[in-house]
Design an enzyme around this catalytic site. Structure first.
Site, PDB file in Angstrom:
ATOM      1  CG  ASP A  15     -34.811 -65.957   6.339  1.00 31.82           C
ATOM      2  OD1 ASP A  15     -35.291 -66.740   7.177  1.00 31.82           O
ATOM      3  OD2 ASP A  15     -34.536 -64.769   6.595  1.00 31.82           O
ATOM      4  CD  GLU A  45     -36.422 -68.257  16.321  1.00 32.53           C
ATOM      5  OE1 GLU A  45     -36.882 -67.313  16.978  1.00 32.53           O
ATOM      6  OE2 GLU A  45     -36.148 -68.180  15.114  1.00 32.53           O
ATOM      7  CE  LYS A  93     -33.091 -68.385  12.980  1.00 28.32           C
ATOM      8  NZ  LYS A  93     -34.108 -68.158  11.936  1.00 28.32           N
ATOM      9  CB  THR A 149     -30.643 -66.341  15.394  1.00 28.42           C
ATOM     10  OG1 THR A 149     -31.225 -65.398  14.496  1.00 28.42           O
ATOM     11  CG2 THR A 149     -31.520 -66.497  16.625  1.00 28.42           C
ATOM     12  CG  PHE A 168     -30.138 -60.531  12.240  1.00 29.74           C
ATOM     13  CD1 PHE A 168     -29.678 -61.832  12.194  1.00 29.74           C
ATOM     14  CD2 PHE A 168     -31.452 -60.315  12.590  1.00 29.74           C
ATOM     15  CE1 PHE A 168     -30.501 -62.901  12.487  1.00 29.74           C
ATOM     16  CE2 PHE A 168     -32.302 -61.375  12.877  1.00 29.74           C
ATOM     17  CZ  PHE A 168     -31.831 -62.675  12.831  1.00 29.74           C
TER      18      PHE A 168
END
Length: 323
Positions: A16, A95, A131, A155, A177
């Site tokens: 990440d 993303e 994403k 996400t 998350f």
């Protein structure tokens, strides 16, 4: 054996970060990026040539400074994605801007643009995950993109409703998350630490994993946003886990073995009933989860704020190139 080596027996490890050197050091299978990570990486001297090249291209598109800044950001995401794919054997997540979180058509358009830029660089779309925020609109965009063969990473996922809707939409991967869920409940408890065996972030991922495996959904689960190594250990067996370089380093430095915590066999014992959610039932079920409602809204605002920082950086950089 290190804890990282032990984890890799059960779970695909994902880095990440936007720091390519850190990715190469830890040898993950995949990598994820976001505007905040790329903003910091773009300011590192090692990647200045990426910034200069993207600014040069963006400066030629015309259409005003905002249009050029958007082009710069798209190109920068793809440039970093291509470099990351040189050091990971799997996929990179790229993303869509958070400002498109409630715009199905806009999300699809941006996904097509990113995929086209990757194709210009000779990258197969199987190596890319688009994403997207796990809003109802984002999930609908992902459903349509998946039917085109463009795979998605959903996400900012906090609620069971989001997870169910993603699975029913046939998305390739979700990112619950863990750490942000933990943070919310810790704050609710007056700031005191929550015992490891009661960690609500870990419990959320375990619930989703068991549900997916029990009912045969193909959507992969990638726990994200970890606060400590113990959270990672308790999710050994998840399809994937995306982990910061700092925690990857801690896992590499500790000798030992992990026991598998999640498995398809134990998932069969889950008592969860199968759900089918339309828009009304999704919105109500998600709304009933105070943590998820707050963290999704907060996460979109934060990602958009990070994107604005990157946009300001882009505007400054492009202006210097065309001055």
């Amino acid at each position: 054996m290190t804890l990282l080596e032990s984890l890799k027996r059960y779970t695909i490890v994902v880095a990440d970060t936007g720091d390519i050197e850190a990715i190469a050091k830890h040898k993950p299978q995949d990598a994820t990026t976001n505007p905040s990570l790329l903003f910091h990486a773009a300011q590192m001297p090692a990647y200045r040539h990426f910034v200069d090249e993207c600014a040069k291209i963006a400066g030629k598109v015309g259409g005003g400074h905002e249009r050029m800044a958007e082009e710069f950001i798209d190109r920068l995401f793809v440039m970093f994605g291509c470099e990351i794919l040189k050091v990971v054997p799997g996929r990179v997540s790229t993303e869509v801007p958070a400002r498109l979180s409630f715009d199905t058509a806009g999300t699809i358009e941006k996904a097509h643009k990113l995929i086209s830029l990757y194709k210009e660089k000779g990258v197969d779309q199987e190596c890319i995950l688009i994403k997207i925020a796990s809003t109802w609109e984002g999930i609908r965009a992902a459903e349509l993109l998946e039917k085109e063969g463009i795979h998605c990473n959903l996400t900012l996922l906090f609620s069971f409703a989001q997870a169910v809707a993603c699975a029913e939409a046939g998305v390739r991967l979700i990112s619950p998350f863990v750490g942000r869920i933990y943070d919310w409940y810790k704050k609710e408890h007056g700031g005191s630490e929550i015992p490891a065996d009661q960690d609500p972030g870990v419990a959320s991922v375990a619930r989703i994993y068991n549900y997916y495996k029990k009912y045969g959904y193909k959507t992969q689960i990638m726990g994200a946003s970890f606060r400590n190594v113990n959270q990672i250990i308790r999710l050994a067996g998840s399809d994937l886990l995306t982990i910061s370089p700092e925690l990857l380093g801690q896992l590499e430095q500790q000798e030992g073995t992990m026991e598998r915590s999640l498995s398809p066999e134990t998932a069969k014992a889950s008592q969860e009933e199968r759900l089918h959610l339309d828009e009304k039932s999704f919105r109500w079920m998600h709304n009933e989860d105070a943590m998820a409602t707050e963290k999704l809204a907060e996460g979109i605002r934060k990602f958009n704020s990070d994107a604005r920082h990157l946009q300001e950086f882009a505007l400054s950089t492009v202006a210097q190139k065309i001055a």
